[in-house]
Design a protein around this motif. Structure first.
Motif, PDB file in Angstrom:
ATOM      1  N   TYR A 126      48.402  25.351  38.667  1.00 42.89           N
ATOM      2  CA  TYR A 126      49.320  26.256  37.984  1.00 42.89           C
ATOM      3  C   TYR A 126      48.790  27.679  37.959  1.00 42.89           C
ATOM      4  O   TYR A 126      49.564  28.645  38.036  1.00 42.89           O
ATOM      5  N   LEU A 127      47.474  27.859  37.846  1.00 40.58           N
ATOM      6  CA  LEU A 127      46.912  29.208  37.926  1.00 40.58           C
ATOM      7  C   LEU A 127      47.139  29.802  39.320  1.00 40.58           C
ATOM      8  O   LEU A 127      47.405  31.001  39.464  1.00 40.58           O
ATOM      9  N   GLY A 128      47.035  28.968  40.349  1.00 41.96           N
ATOM     10  CA  GLY A 128      47.321  29.443  41.703  1.00 41.96           C
ATOM     11  C   GLY A 128      48.754  29.906  41.858  1.00 41.96           C
ATOM     12  O   GLY A 128      49.030  30.914  42.519  1.00 41.96           O
ATOM     13  N   ARG A 129      49.678  29.184  41.249  1.00 40.29           N
ATOM     14  CA  ARG A 129      51.076  29.600  41.293  1.00 40.29           C
ATOM     15  C   ARG A 129      51.296  30.881  40.504  1.00 40.29           C
ATOM     16  O   ARG A 129      52.011  31.781  40.944  1.00 40.29           O
ATOM     17  N   PHE A 130      50.680  30.973  39.334  1.00 40.08           N
ATOM     18  CA  PHE A 130      50.955  32.081  38.431  1.00 40.08           C
ATOM     19  C   PHE A 130      50.469  33.425  38.977  1.00 40.08           C
ATOM     20  O   PHE A 130      51.161  34.437  38.856  1.00 40.08           O
ATOM     21  N   PHE A 131      49.293  33.432  39.618  1.00 38.50           N
ATOM     22  CA  PHE A 131      48.705  34.697  40.057  1.00 38.50           C
ATOM     23  C   PHE A 131      49.058  35.083  41.495  1.00 38.50           C
ATOM     24  O   PHE A 131      48.541  36.063  41.995  1.00 38.50           O
ATOM     25  N   GLY A 132      49.924  34.354  42.150  1.00 32.56           N
ATOM     26  CA  GLY A 132      50.299  34.779  43.494  1.00 32.56           C
ATOM     27  C   GLY A 132      51.056  33.761  44.306  1.00 32.56           C
ATOM     28  O   GLY A 132      51.707  34.117  45.295  1.00 32.56           O
ATOM     29  N   ASP A 171      42.893  30.346  44.790  1.00 32.05           N
ATOM     30  CA  ASP A 171      42.162  29.610  43.766  1.00 32.05           C
ATOM     31  C   ASP A 171      41.049  30.426  43.116  1.00 32.05           C
ATOM     32  O   ASP A 171      40.259  29.865  42.347  1.00 32.05           O
ATOM     33  N   LEU A 172      40.985  31.723  43.388  1.00 31.71           N
ATOM     34  CA  LEU A 172      39.942  32.546  42.791  1.00 31.71           C
ATOM     35  C   LEU A 172      40.036  32.600  41.262  1.00 31.71           C
ATOM     36  O   LEU A 172      39.012  32.467  40.579  1.00 31.71           O
ATOM     37  N   PRO A 173      41.232  32.788  40.651  1.00 31.64           N
ATOM     38  CA  PRO A 173      41.284  32.793  39.177  1.00 31.64           C
ATOM     39  C   PRO A 173      40.787  31.495  38.558  1.00 31.64           C
ATOM     40  O   PRO A 173      40.091  31.514  37.533  1.00 31.64           O
ATOM     41  N   ALA A 174      41.122  30.369  39.171  1.00 30.06           N
ATOM     42  CA  ALA A 174      40.659  29.083  38.641  1.00 30.06           C
ATOM     43  C   ALA A 174      39.144  28.954  38.755  1.00 30.06           C
ATOM     44  O   ALA A 174      38.476  28.451  37.834  1.00 30.06           O
ATOM     45  N   ASN A 175      38.581  29.408  39.869  1.00 33.22           N
ATOM     46  CA  ASN A 175      37.125  29.346  40.038  1.00 33.22           C
ATOM     47  C   ASN A 175      36.406  30.239  39.030  1.00 33.22           C
ATOM     48  O   ASN A 175      35.326  29.887  38.531  1.00 33.22           O
ATOM     49  N   SER A 218      36.770  19.943  38.245  1.00 29.86           N
ATOM     50  CA  SER A 218      38.087  19.809  38.884  1.00 29.86           C
ATOM     51  C   SER A 218      38.894  21.091  38.804  1.00 29.86           C
ATOM     52  O   SER A 218      39.790  21.315  39.632  1.00 29.86           O
ATOM     53  N   LEU A 219      38.627  21.920  37.794  1.00 31.64           N
ATOM     54  CA  LEU A 219      39.301  23.218  37.710  1.00 31.64           C
ATOM     55  C   LEU A 219      38.871  24.131  38.851  1.00 31.64           C
ATOM     56  O   LEU A 219      39.695  24.867  39.421  1.00 31.64           O
ATOM     57  N   THR A 220      37.613  24.101  39.202  1.00 36.52           N
ATOM     58  CA  THR A 220      37.112  24.897  40.334  1.00 36.52           C
ATOM     59  C   THR A 220      37.135  24.055  41.600  1.00 36.52           C
ATOM     60  O   THR A 220      36.996  22.834  41.549  1.00 36.52           O
ATOM     61  N   THR A 221      37.298  24.709  42.724  1.00 40.20           N
ATOM     62  CA  THR A 221      37.350  23.989  43.992  1.00 40.20           C
ATOM     63  C   THR A 221      36.700  24.808  45.101  1.00 40.20           C
ATOM     64  O   THR A 221      36.976  26.007  45.245  1.00 40.20           O
ATOM     65  N   PHE A 222      35.849  24.151  45.827  1.00 37.26           N
ATOM     66  CA  PHE A 222      35.276  24.764  47.026  1.00 37.26           C
ATOM     67  C   PHE A 222      36.128  24.450  48.246  1.00 37.26           C
ATOM     68  O   PHE A 222      36.234  25.263  49.172  1.00 37.26           O
TER      69      PHE A 222
END
Length: 479
Positions: A126-132, A171-175, A218-222
Motif C-alpha cells: 500500500y505504501l508503494g501504491r500511495f507514493f507513486g 519500495d523505497l518508502p517502505a524500506n 516483511s515491510l522491507t524488501t530487497f
C-alpha cells in the motif's frame, strides 16, 4: 563353621530346599566344641545360604563368602534395576513433555510471526501504491478507498513508464519506514524505549521477534528493489530504454537511505529511554549487538514468552484478521483484480517470512559446517534469504514480461496466473528478502570492522544483480 558348610555344599547331590534347615554333620577334625556365639553366627550364615538361588546343576555355591556376596549382588541388582526403571520412565515422561512444549512453542511462533508478516507485506504494497504506484499505473490502477488520495502523489517511480526518477524506486518508502522501526527497537537493553524497564514485554523474545523478523522483515524488501533496478538496466520493458546509471544510483540510494533511517531510529530510542528513565542512563544501550534473527537461531529455543495473550500480541493478531477479511471482501464482493493477488499474498507472505526465520539460524557459527566457521562474522542466513528472494522475484517478473511480449500485453493472460506470479514476486519473494535486518547487520559489522561490512554489502548486491540479469535478460531476449 566355614569348613562345615564348604564340606556339605561340595559333597551334597540333593538340591536344597529354601525352607528346610541345612543339616550339620560333626567334623571329625574338630578338637574343640563350637562356642555358642560362633555357632549362632554359623547358623545364621547357613540359613542365609540355604535361602539363596542355587548354582548350576542344582548345587549351592561352594563357599559362604561367595554365596553371600552373590546374594548381596543379586539384591543390589534388583534394587538398582527398579530404580533404573523408574528413572527411565521419568526421563521418557520428561522428554515427552519437553517435545510437547516445543511443538506448542513452535506453533505459537508460527501464528504470531505469520500475523506480523501479513501486516508488514500489506503495508509495503500500500505504501508503494500511495507514493507513486497509482500515479503511473493508470490502466491497471485499482479503484478502491486509496485511489483518490494516492493518484496525485508521484514521488517514486517503477522505472517502466516515461516518468523519470526510477532511482527512487517504488519500495523505497517502505524500506525507510521498516529500517527506522528496526532501529527504534533494535537495542537489547531498551527494546521498547517508551515503556518502563520492568515492563513484561521488554523481556518477551517472541514479541520482539514479531516486530523485527515478522513485521520489519516483511515491510522491507530487497527482492522487489533489486528487480526494479534489473528491469531498468535491461531496458526491454521500459519506455525510456536502458537506464544503467539511474539504476546504479537506485542501488546507492537504496543502500544509504535505510542506513540513515536505522541510525535515526536508534538515536531516537536512546532519547526516549533517557527521558523515560533520566536516572538510569546507560550508554551501552546504544549498541545494536547481533542481529535479531541471530538471537533467535534456535527454532524455537527456550525464549522468554511471558504471556501469549498479551494485548500487544493480540493487537497484531486482530489487525491481521481484519486485513484478511478486507482482502477477501475486495475480491469476492467488489471483484477487484488487485485484491485477487492480495488474497494469495495472505499465505505466501508468512511462508517467506518463516523461511527467512529458519534460514537465520545459519547466521550463528555454531550451526555451520567447519569449513565455513572461519567466516563466523558473515550473516549467511540473511544473505541466502536475500539471494533466494531476489531470484524468485526476478523469475516471476521475467515470466510476466515474456508473456506480455508474446501476446502484446497482459490482457490475454489468465487472471489467476497473473495473480499467482504477482503474489509470488511481492508476497513470497518480497517477504523472504529483507532490508531492515541487512542494514542492522551492516551497521553492527561496521562498528567492529568496516571492511567486513563493505564486503558483506558488496557481495549481497553483486550476487543478486548478476543472477537477476542472467535470469531476466535470457528470458526476455530469447527469440
Amino acid at each position: 563353621s566355614s569348613s562345615l558348610i564348604a564340606h556339605y555344599t561340595m559333597n551334597s547331590n540333593d538340591p536344597l530346599s529354601p525352607t528346610d534347615p541345612l543339616p550339620i554333620e560333626p567334623d571329625p577334625n574338630q578338637s574343640t566344641p563350637i562356642e555358642s556365639q560362633d555357632a549362632g553366627m554359623s547358623q545364621d550364615f547357613i540359613e542365609m545360604t540355604a535361602r539363596l538361588p542355587l548354582a548350576n546343576n542344582g548345587r549351592a555355591a561352594p563357599t559362604i563368602e561367595a554365596t553371600a556376596a552373590s546374594g548381596l549382588v543379586v539384591e543390589d541388582v534388583m534394587v538398582n534395576g527398579n530404580e533404573d526403571g523408574d528413572g527411565d520412565e521419568k526421563k521418557n515422561q520428561q522428554a515427552t513433555q519437553n517435545t510437547t512444549k516445543k511443538q506448542q512453542s513452535t506453533l505459537v511462533h508460527i501464528i504470531y510471526l505469520s500475523a506480523a508478516a501479513i501486516l508488514g507485506a500489506s503495508l509495503r504494497i500500500y505504501l508503494g501504491r500511495f507514493f507513486g504506484g497509482d500515479c503511473e499505473d493508470a490502466a491497471d490502477r485499482p479503484q478502491d478507498f486509496m485511489t483518490p488520495a494516492s493518484r496525485p502523489i508521484c514521488v517514486t517511480s517503477n522505472g517502466r513508464s516515461a516518468q523519470t526518477g526510477g532511482a527512487l524506486f517504488r519500495d523505497l518508502p517502505a524500506n525507510l519506514l521498516g529500517s527506522f522501526v528496526m532501529g527504534l527497537v533494535s537495542s537489547s537493553k531498551i527494546r521498547i524505549p517508551w515503556l518502563s524497564r520492568d515492563h513484561p514485554i521488554q523481556q518477551d523474545d517472541l514479541f520482539h521477534l514479531m516486530i523485527s523478523t515478522g513485521f520489519c522483515g516483511s515491510l522491507t524488501t530487497f527482492a522487489s528493489w533489486n528487480t526494479q533496478m534489473v528491469v531498468m538496466m535491461d531496458g526491454t520493458m521500459t519506455e525510456l530504454g536502458s537506464q544503467i546509471l539511474v539504476a546504479l544510483f537506485g542501488y546507492l540510494f537504496g543502500f544509504m537511505l535505510p542506513i540513515s533511517a536505522f541510525q535515526f531510529g536508534r538515536q531516537l530510542a536512546v532519547l526516549l529511554y533517557t527521558r523515560k528513565h533520566p536516572t538510569n542512563i546507560d550508554n551501552s544501550s546504544n549498541n545494536t549487538g547481533g542481529d535479531e534473527e541471530i538471537a533467535s537461531d534456535e527454532h524455537p529455543k527456550e525464549s522468554k514468552c511471558y504471556d501469549n495473550h498479551h494485548p500487544f500480541k493480540l493487537l497484531f493478531l486482530f489487525a491481521s484478521l481484519v486485513v484478511i477479511a478486507l482482502f477477501v471482501v475486495g475480491y469476492v464482493i467488489y471483484d477487484i483484480q488487485f485484491y485477487q493477488s492480495m488474497v494469495l499474498i495472505i499465505p505466501l507472505a508468512p511462508l517467506g517470512a518463516l523461511t527467512r526465520w529458519k534460514l537465520s539460524r545459519y547466521n550463528s557459527p555454531n550451526n555451520r559446517k567447519a569449513c565455513t566457521k572461519n567466516f563466523y562474522w558473515f550473516p549467511v542466513g540473511t544473505w541466502t534469504a536475500n539471494f533466494l528472494g531476489a531470484t524468485c522475484s526476478i523469475a516471476c517478473t521475467a515470466v510476466l514480461d515474456r508473456w506480455k511480449l508474446l501476446k502484446g500485453g497482459a490482457a490475454d493472460m489468465d487472471p489467476w496466473l497473473n495473480a499467482v506470479l504477482l503474489a509470488l514476486a511481492m508476497g513470497f519473494g518480497g517477504s523472504l528478502s529483507t532490508v531492515s535486518s541487512m542494514v542492522k547487520e551492516i551497521v553492527s559489522l561496521a562498528e567492529a570492522n568496516p571492511i567486513r561490512a563493505y564486503a558483506y554489502a558488496i557481495l549481497t548486491f553483486v550476487s543478486a544483480l548478476v543472477i537477476s540479469l542472467i535470469v531476466y535478460s535470457t528470458t526476455i531476449r530469447t527469440v
